[in-house]
Design a protein around this motif. Structure first.
Motif, PDB file in Angstrom:
ATOM      1  N   VAL A  77     -47.850  94.211  43.530  1.00 24.03           N
ATOM      2  CA  VAL A  77     -46.497  94.688  43.822  1.00 24.03           C
ATOM      3  C   VAL A  77     -46.426  96.208  43.710  1.00 24.03           C
ATOM      4  N   ARG A  78     -45.883  96.853  44.766  1.00 19.97           N
ATOM      5  CA  ARG A  78     -45.666  98.307  44.690  1.00 19.97           C
ATOM      6  C   ARG A  78     -44.173  98.544  44.844  1.00 19.97           C
ATOM      7  N   ASP A  79     -43.567  99.132  43.807  1.00 25.41           N
ATOM      8  CA  ASP A  79     -42.121  99.434  43.886  1.00 25.41           C
ATOM      9  C   ASP A  79     -41.841 100.699  43.076  1.00 25.41           C
ATOM     10  N   GLU A  80     -40.578 100.920  42.735  1.00 24.87           N
ATOM     11  CA  GLU A  80     -40.218 102.168  42.043  1.00 24.87           C
ATOM     12  C   GLU A  80     -40.743 102.214  40.616  1.00 24.87           C
ATOM     13  N   TYR A  81     -41.411 101.154  40.170  1.00 24.41           N
ATOM     14  CA  TYR A  81     -41.986 101.155  38.808  1.00 24.41           C
ATOM     15  C   TYR A  81     -43.500 101.310  38.840  1.00 24.41           C
ATOM     16  N   THR A  82     -44.057 101.421  40.042  1.00 26.79           N
ATOM     17  CA  THR A  82     -45.515 101.353  40.150  1.00 26.79           C
ATOM     18  C   THR A  82     -46.110 102.741  40.272  1.00 26.79           C
ATOM     19  N   THR A  83     -47.093 103.012  39.384  1.00 27.06           N
ATOM     20  CA  THR A  83     -47.888 104.247  39.510  1.00 27.06           C
ATOM     21  C   THR A  83     -49.375 103.910  39.668  1.00 27.06           C
ATOM     22  N   LEU A  84     -49.762 102.706  39.272  1.00 30.08           N
ATOM     23  CA  LEU A  84     -51.186 102.346  39.272  1.00 30.08           C
ATOM     24  C   LEU A  84     -51.747 102.416  40.696  1.00 30.08           C
ATOM     25  N   PRO A  85     -52.769 103.211  40.903  1.00 27.81           N
ATOM     26  CA  PRO A  85     -53.375 103.235  42.242  1.00 27.81           C
ATOM     27  C   PRO A  85     -54.162 101.960  42.508  1.00 27.81           C
ATOM     28  N   GLU A  86     -54.246 101.584  43.770  1.00 22.68           N
ATOM     29  CA  GLU A  86     -55.111 100.452  44.115  1.00 22.68           C
ATOM     30  C   GLU A  86     -56.560 100.889  43.964  1.00 22.68           C
ATOM     31  N   VAL A  87     -57.422  99.944  43.571  1.00 25.48           N
ATOM     32  CA  VAL A  87     -58.826 100.304  43.312  1.00 25.48           C
ATOM     33  C   VAL A  87     -59.739  99.219  43.871  1.00 25.48           C
ATOM     34  N   TRP A  88     -60.819  99.651  44.459  1.00 26.51           N
ATOM     35  CA  TRP A  88     -61.809  98.732  45.039  1.00 26.51           C
ATOM     36  C   TRP A  88     -63.126  98.745  44.265  1.00 26.51           C
ATOM     37  N   ASP A  89     -63.203  99.629  43.295  1.00 23.47           N
ATOM     38  CA  ASP A  89     -64.424  99.726  42.472  1.00 23.47           C
ATOM     39  C   ASP A  89     -64.010 100.252  41.103  1.00 23.47           C
ATOM     40  N   ARG A  90     -63.979  99.347  40.085  1.00 24.36           N
ATOM     41  CA  ARG A  90     -63.544  99.771  38.749  1.00 24.36           C
ATOM     42  C   ARG A  90     -64.422  99.158  37.682  1.00 24.36           C
ATOM     43  N   ILE A  91     -64.387  99.749  36.516  1.00 30.79           N
ATOM     44  CA  ILE A  91     -65.018  99.138  35.329  1.00 30.79           C
ATOM     45  C   ILE A  91     -64.162  97.949  34.912  1.00 30.79           C
ATOM     46  N   LEU A  92     -64.799  96.878  34.461  1.00 27.84           N
ATOM     47  CA  LEU A  92     -64.050  95.750  33.881  1.00 27.84           C
ATOM     48  C   LEU A  92     -64.662  95.413  32.521  1.00 27.84           C
ATOM     49  N   SER A  93     -63.803  95.426  31.512  1.00 24.66           N
ATOM     50  CA  SER A  93     -64.278  95.055  30.172  1.00 24.66           C
ATOM     51  C   SER A  93     -63.254  94.138  29.527  1.00 24.66           C
ATOM     52  N   THR A  94     -63.749  93.123  28.840  1.00 20.67           N
ATOM     53  CA  THR A  94     -62.856  92.210  28.142  1.00 20.67           C
ATOM     54  C   THR A  94     -63.527  91.647  26.898  1.00 20.67           C
ATOM     55  N   ASP A  95     -62.738  91.108  26.026  1.00 26.61           N
ATOM     56  CA  ASP A  95     -63.217  90.521  24.768  1.00 26.61           C
ATOM     57  C   ASP A  95     -62.898  89.038  24.865  1.00 26.61           C
ATOM     58  N   VAL A  96     -63.914  88.244  25.193  1.00 20.03           N
ATOM     59  CA  VAL A  96     -63.676  86.856  25.593  1.00 20.03           C
ATOM     60  C   VAL A  96     -63.145  86.023  24.428  1.00 20.03           C
ATOM     61  N   ASP A  97     -62.032  85.341  24.678  1.00 24.69           N
ATOM     62  CA  ASP A  97     -61.515  84.307  23.783  1.00 24.69           C
ATOM     63  C   ASP A  97     -61.341  83.083  24.681  1.00 24.69           C
ATOM     64  N   CYS A  98     -62.284  82.163  24.549  1.00 25.27           N
ATOM     65  CA  CYS A  98     -62.352  81.025  25.478  1.00 25.27           C
ATOM     66  C   CYS A  98     -62.353  79.735  24.676  1.00 25.27           C
ATOM     67  N   GLY A  99     -61.708  78.691  25.217  1.00 23.51           N
ATOM     68  CA  GLY A  99     -61.714  77.400  24.503  1.00 23.51           C
ATOM     69  C   GLY A  99     -61.815  76.250  25.479  1.00 23.51           C
ATOM     70  N   TRP A 100     -62.411  75.138  25.018  1.00 18.79           N
ATOM     71  CA  TRP A 100     -62.472  73.925  25.824  1.00 18.79           C
ATOM     72  C   TRP A 100     -62.102  72.749  24.926  1.00 18.79           C
ATOM     73  N   SER A 101     -61.144  71.981  25.410  1.00 14.65           N
ATOM     74  CA  SER A 101     -60.585  70.879  24.618  1.00 14.65           C
ATOM     75  C   SER A 101     -61.156  69.562  25.097  1.00 14.65           C
ATOM     76  N   TRP A 102     -61.667  68.771  24.140  1.00 16.63           N
ATOM     77  CA  TRP A 102     -62.338  67.509  24.448  1.00 16.63           C
ATOM     78  C   TRP A 102     -61.325  66.384  24.563  1.00 16.63           C
ATOM     79  N   ASN A 103     -61.653  65.384  25.362  1.00 16.16           N
ATOM     80  CA  ASN A 103     -60.854  64.157  25.322  1.00 16.16           C
ATOM     81  C   ASN A 103     -60.817  63.669  23.874  1.00 16.16           C
TER      82      ASN A 103
END
Ligand SMILES: O=c1[nH]c(=O)c2nn[nH]c2[nH]1
Length: 295
Positions: free
Chosen positions: A163-189
């Protein structure tokens, strides 16, 4: 006023257990942090100061150590189930045991190309977690997980078309760094009881290995159009790899790395395709959450 909910127990019970193979001299260590929270006919201990229903949290701590001595502490799904089942079988007025087991990484050292028999190192803050709910007459619900697996890719991530509107400053990017701290879960039957958990024991380690490798493979190989889409693919791959799991969930912070415009210094180019030096951000960070069900 009435008690809407109540549970109590011991948190941060740290446990270390060593397994020694006399034949080979190889020792294997497990370190975990356990939380016990019990529910049941305990309201009067809150409302009437009637402690006759209180299994002291100190006794719970003692029980964790005794059960760690009596039973295997791996896989954590098995130990959590043993521990919770003990409480609801020992104390008739306790009807639910909530057990959390956080297993820390002691990775065996490789010395001169050989695995060392009794030396280990803390291989990151990543933990293997289990949350088990053992309910009298209703079986055992287990959510396994990975927490604190910090990952980064230096390219292969995009974010555009938002979404681009009067609140948007973030430029669109096609090549960026991605970093995250994984918190993942899987629930068993739901497991009907201890015997069902014991039968499933070979599946727990395999599921953790699959979830961990799927997370890293998908993260690495996807030219990610967003955190949202990439985590959705991770969920689907884990559901496919582990038939006994009914839902998979992720909570992923987007740990931003900002470009630094250095053109003020002799026209130095350091943005867009010339960007090399970045400012890692502590916050604010994106936080993207998802749960995917099999059906
Ligand atoms: O992957 C992303 N998802 C988002 O929702 C978002 N918002 N800002 N940057 C973002 N990156």
């Amino acid at each position: 006023a009435s008690v809407a909910a109540a549970r109590y127990g011991k948190d941060n019970v740290r446990v270390y257990k060593v397994e020694k193979d006399p034949a080979t001299g190889v020792q294997t260590v497990t370190e975990m942090t356990v939380t016990v929270l019990l529910e049941g006919a305990i309201d009067v201990s809150y409302t009437k100061a009637d402690n006759s229903v209180v299994v002291a949290t100190d006794s719970m701590k003692n029980t964790v150590y005794i059960k760690a001595k009596e039973h295997p502490v791996t896989p954590p799904e098995l130990f959590a189930s043993y521990l919770g089942t003990h409480f609801i079988e020992k104390y008739p007025h306790i009807t639910t045991a909530n057990i959390k087991v956080v297993t820390h990484r002691w990775t065996r050292m490789t010395i001169d190309g050989k695995p060392h028999p009794h030396s280990f190192y803390r291989d990151g803050n990543e933990t293997r977690n289990v949350e088990a709910v053992i309910q009298k007459g209703k079986g055992i619900d287990i959510r396994s997980g990975i927490v604190g697996l910090l990952v980064l890719k230096s390219t292969g991530s995009q974010f555009h078309g938002f979404v681009r509107d009067e609140y948007t400053t973030l430029p669109e990017v096609w090549d960026r760094i991605l970093s995250t701290d994984v918190d993942c879960g899987w629930s068993w039957n739901t497991f009907s009881g201890m015997s069902a958990v014991e039968q499933a024991v070979p599946k727990f380690d395999k599921a953790w290995e699959d979830a961990r490798s799927i997370t890293m493979k998908t993260f690495a190989e996807e030219d990610s159009p967003s955190v949202q889409n990439t985590m959705y693919k991770m969920c689907g791959a884990i559901l496919e790899a582990v038939p006994e799991v009914e839902t998979v969930d992720y909570s992923l912070p987007n740990k931003h790395y900002f470009e630094i415009d250095l053109s003020w210094h002799k026209g130095t180019k350091n943005t867009g395709k010339d960007a090399e030096v970045y400012a890692p951000q502590s916050g604010p960070n994106g936080l993207i959450q998802l749960t995917v069900a099999r059906s």
